[in-house]
Design an enzyme around this catalytic site. Structure first.
Site, PDB file in Angstrom:
ATOM      1  N   ASN A  53       0.875  -1.168   0.000  1.00 10.77           N
ATOM      2  CA  ASN A  53       0.000   0.000   0.000  1.00 10.77           C
ATOM      3  C   ASN A  53       0.916   1.223   0.000  1.00 10.77           C
ATOM      4  O   ASN A  53       1.521   1.560   1.017  1.00 10.77           O
ATOM      5  CB  ASN A  53      -0.912  -0.002   1.224  1.00 10.77           C
ATOM      6  CG  ASN A  53      -1.829   1.208   1.271  1.00 10.77           C
ATOM      7  OD1 ASN A  53      -1.428   2.320   0.941  1.00 10.77           O
ATOM      8  ND2 ASN A  53      -3.066   0.998   1.704  1.00 10.77           N
ATOM      9  N   GLU A  58      -3.967   1.932  -2.921  1.00  7.48           N
ATOM     10  CA  GLU A  58      -4.076   3.336  -2.526  1.00  7.48           C
ATOM     11  C   GLU A  58      -3.173   4.223  -3.393  1.00  7.48           C
ATOM     12  O   GLU A  58      -2.357   5.001  -2.892  1.00  7.48           O
ATOM     13  CB  GLU A  58      -3.772   3.516  -1.031  1.00  7.48           C
ATOM     14  CG  GLU A  58      -4.556   4.649  -0.432  1.00  7.48           C
ATOM     15  CD  GLU A  58      -4.495   4.706   1.097  1.00  7.48           C
ATOM     16  OE1 GLU A  58      -4.992   5.714   1.637  1.00  7.48           O
ATOM     17  OE2 GLU A  58      -3.984   3.778   1.735  1.00  7.48           O
ATOM     18  N   TYR A  84      -8.011  -3.629  -2.431  1.00  7.94           N
ATOM     19  CA  TYR A  84      -7.920  -2.622  -1.382  1.00  7.94           C
ATOM     20  C   TYR A  84      -9.295  -2.572  -0.727  1.00  7.94           C
ATOM     21  O   TYR A  84     -10.176  -1.823  -1.120  1.00  7.94           O
ATOM     22  CB  TYR A  84      -7.524  -1.267  -1.966  1.00  7.94           C
ATOM     23  CG  TYR A  84      -7.459  -0.148  -0.957  1.00  7.94           C
ATOM     24  CD1 TYR A  84      -6.893  -0.338   0.297  1.00  7.94           C
ATOM     25  CD2 TYR A  84      -7.967   1.114  -1.256  1.00  7.94           C
ATOM     26  CE1 TYR A  84      -6.841   0.677   1.219  1.00  7.94           C
ATOM     27  CE2 TYR A  84      -7.917   2.150  -0.339  1.00  7.94           C
ATOM     28  CZ  TYR A  84      -7.350   1.929   0.899  1.00  7.94           C
ATOM     29  OH  TYR A  84      -7.298   2.940   1.826  1.00  7.94           O
ATOM     30  N   ASP A 115      -4.240  -4.930   0.667  1.00 10.28           N
ATOM     31  CA  ASP A 115      -4.605  -4.321   1.940  1.00 10.28           C
ATOM     32  C   ASP A 115      -6.052  -4.694   2.229  1.00 10.28           C
ATOM     33  O   ASP A 115      -6.975  -4.141   1.648  1.00 10.28           O
ATOM     34  CB  ASP A 115      -4.426  -2.806   1.857  1.00 10.28           C
ATOM     35  CG  ASP A 115      -4.808  -2.090   3.150  1.00 10.28           C
ATOM     36  OD1 ASP A 115      -5.290  -2.760   4.078  1.00 10.28           O
ATOM     37  OD2 ASP A 115      -4.640  -0.865   3.201  1.00 10.28           O
ATOM     38  N   ASN A 165      -7.582  -4.303   5.118  1.00 11.00           N
ATOM     39  CA  ASN A 165      -8.189  -3.494   6.182  1.00 11.00           C
ATOM     40  C   ASN A 165      -8.904  -4.379   7.197  1.00 11.00           C
ATOM     41  O   ASN A 165      -9.968  -4.022   7.718  1.00 11.00           O
ATOM     42  CB  ASN A 165      -9.132  -2.434   5.601  1.00 11.00           C
ATOM     43  CG  ASN A 165      -8.411  -1.119   5.309  1.00 11.00           C
ATOM     44  OD1 ASN A 165      -7.620  -0.651   6.124  1.00 11.00           O
ATOM     45  ND2 ASN A 165      -8.659  -0.545   4.152  1.00 11.00           N
ATOM     46  N   ASP A 173       2.708   4.603   5.327  1.00 12.41           N
ATOM     47  CA  ASP A 173       2.516   4.070   6.672  1.00 12.41           C
ATOM     48  C   ASP A 173       2.400   2.546   6.666  1.00 12.41           C
ATOM     49  O   ASP A 173       2.331   1.915   7.722  1.00 12.41           O
ATOM     50  CB  ASP A 173       1.301   4.700   7.366  1.00 12.41           C
ATOM     51  CG  ASP A 173       0.111   4.891   6.447  1.00 12.41           C
ATOM     52  OD1 ASP A 173       0.110   4.325   5.335  1.00 12.41           O
ATOM     53  OD2 ASP A 173      -0.833   5.603   6.844  1.00 12.41           O
ATOM     54  N   HIS A 174       2.378   1.933   5.482  1.00 12.02           N
ATOM     55  CA  HIS A 174       2.454   0.486   5.333  1.00 12.02           C
ATOM     56  C   HIS A 174       3.867   0.090   4.916  1.00 12.02           C
ATOM     57  O   HIS A 174       4.609   0.901   4.347  1.00 12.02           O
ATOM     58  CB  HIS A 174       1.497  -0.005   4.241  1.00 12.02           C
ATOM     59  CG  HIS A 174       0.059   0.170   4.552  1.00 12.02           C
ATOM     60  ND1 HIS A 174      -0.795  -0.878   4.845  1.00 12.02           N
ATOM     61  CD2 HIS A 174      -0.717   1.292   4.591  1.00 12.02           C
ATOM     62  CE1 HIS A 174      -2.014  -0.422   5.056  1.00 12.02           C
ATOM     63  NE2 HIS A 174      -1.990   0.893   4.908  1.00 12.02           N
TER      64      HIS A 174
END
Length: 257
Positions: A7, A34, A106, A147, A149, A247-248
């Site tokens: 991501n 993303e 995603y 990802d 989530n 941040d991933h």
């Protein structure tokens, strides 16, 4: 064969980080999420110069997914998750590479929860389960990667008690994830590291990366046809510490193919 997911949290703004990691890690297949870029702003020239072909589905400011491959032909199957013709969010792209079905996703975040965003997430998961059931039934070599989530369990999150009411950790989504595993999909990273704390995301706030206060959101699931091919895998955690990084962190596996 090395297969990875990342991501990137904005492909154009973080392109130097992506290119640096591609050069260092040399994955054969990469799924990106993303992108945060419309279709025409995907940096295809730079990706090609790095040695990769690409297919992608962009979206202005939000979402966006892509599949990259080095020295391998990519045949796009579909770029939307079947089941809802009115869903215009760019969250899914599927391709055939080296006789494998690669499903890059995603999955919706779902917060705030409860609410329409969480309802959308649950509906999206239902559609995903239907597609994954088709792949299992056809006995295809397939990979669901990206990802999700979804934090699968307490071992996948720093201080799980703080996440009980979050859409990433709600009982409904963890149950759905486990149902995929019960249908035959293999969580490759958890299989390789059954007893370890493995994180793939660290928030930018409160020095989460420095404290290793992370969560595991990025997963690589293998259909039964590929279970015996899994050789190794891991998280390139150090990439999260690079300047202007996502941040991933990238997650990867190696298959004996």
């Amino acid at each position: 064969m090395k297969i990875a997911t990342y991501n990137v949290n904005g492909i154009n703004g973080r392109l130097p980080v992506l290119l640096q990691w591609l050069k260092e890690a040399q994955p054969d297949i990469v799924c990106l999420q993303e992108l945060k870029a419309p279709q025409k702003r995907f940096p295809v020239k730079e990706i090609n110069a790095a040695g990769y072909q690409a297919i992608w589905k962009g979206q202005k400011s939000w979402n966006g997914v892509a599949i990259l491959a080095k020295d391998l032909e990519i045949t796009e199957v579909q770029n939307t998750l079947p089941g809802d013709s009115e869903d215009l969010q760019s969250r899914y792209i599927e391709a055939i590479i080296d006789q494998m079905v690669i499903c890059c996703l995603y999955l919706p975040n779902g917060n705030p929860c409860p609410g329409p965003k969480f309802d959308y997430k649950l509906d999206w998961i239902k559609r995903l389960k239907k597609r994954t059931h088709q792949l299992i039934t056809m006995e295809l070599p397939a990979i669901i990667i990206g990802d999700f989530n979804i934090i699968p369990g307490p071992e996948d999150v720093y201080k799980p008690e703080r996440w009980e009411n979050d859409a990433l950790y709600r009982t409904e989504v963890r149950k759905a994830y486990n149902e995929l595993l019960n249908k035959g999909w293999l969580d490759s990273i958890r299989t390789l590291y059954p007893d370890e704390k493995v994180y793939t995301f660290w928030d930018y706030l409160y020095k989460a990366y420095d404290r290793n206060a992370g969560i595991r959101l990025d997963h690589i699931l293998l259909s039964p046809y590929l279970h015996s091919s899994l050789q190794s895998g891991g998280v390139d955690r150090h990439v999260r510490g690079w300047t202007k990084s996502s941040d991933h962190a990238p997650v990867w596996i190696e298959l004996d193919k």
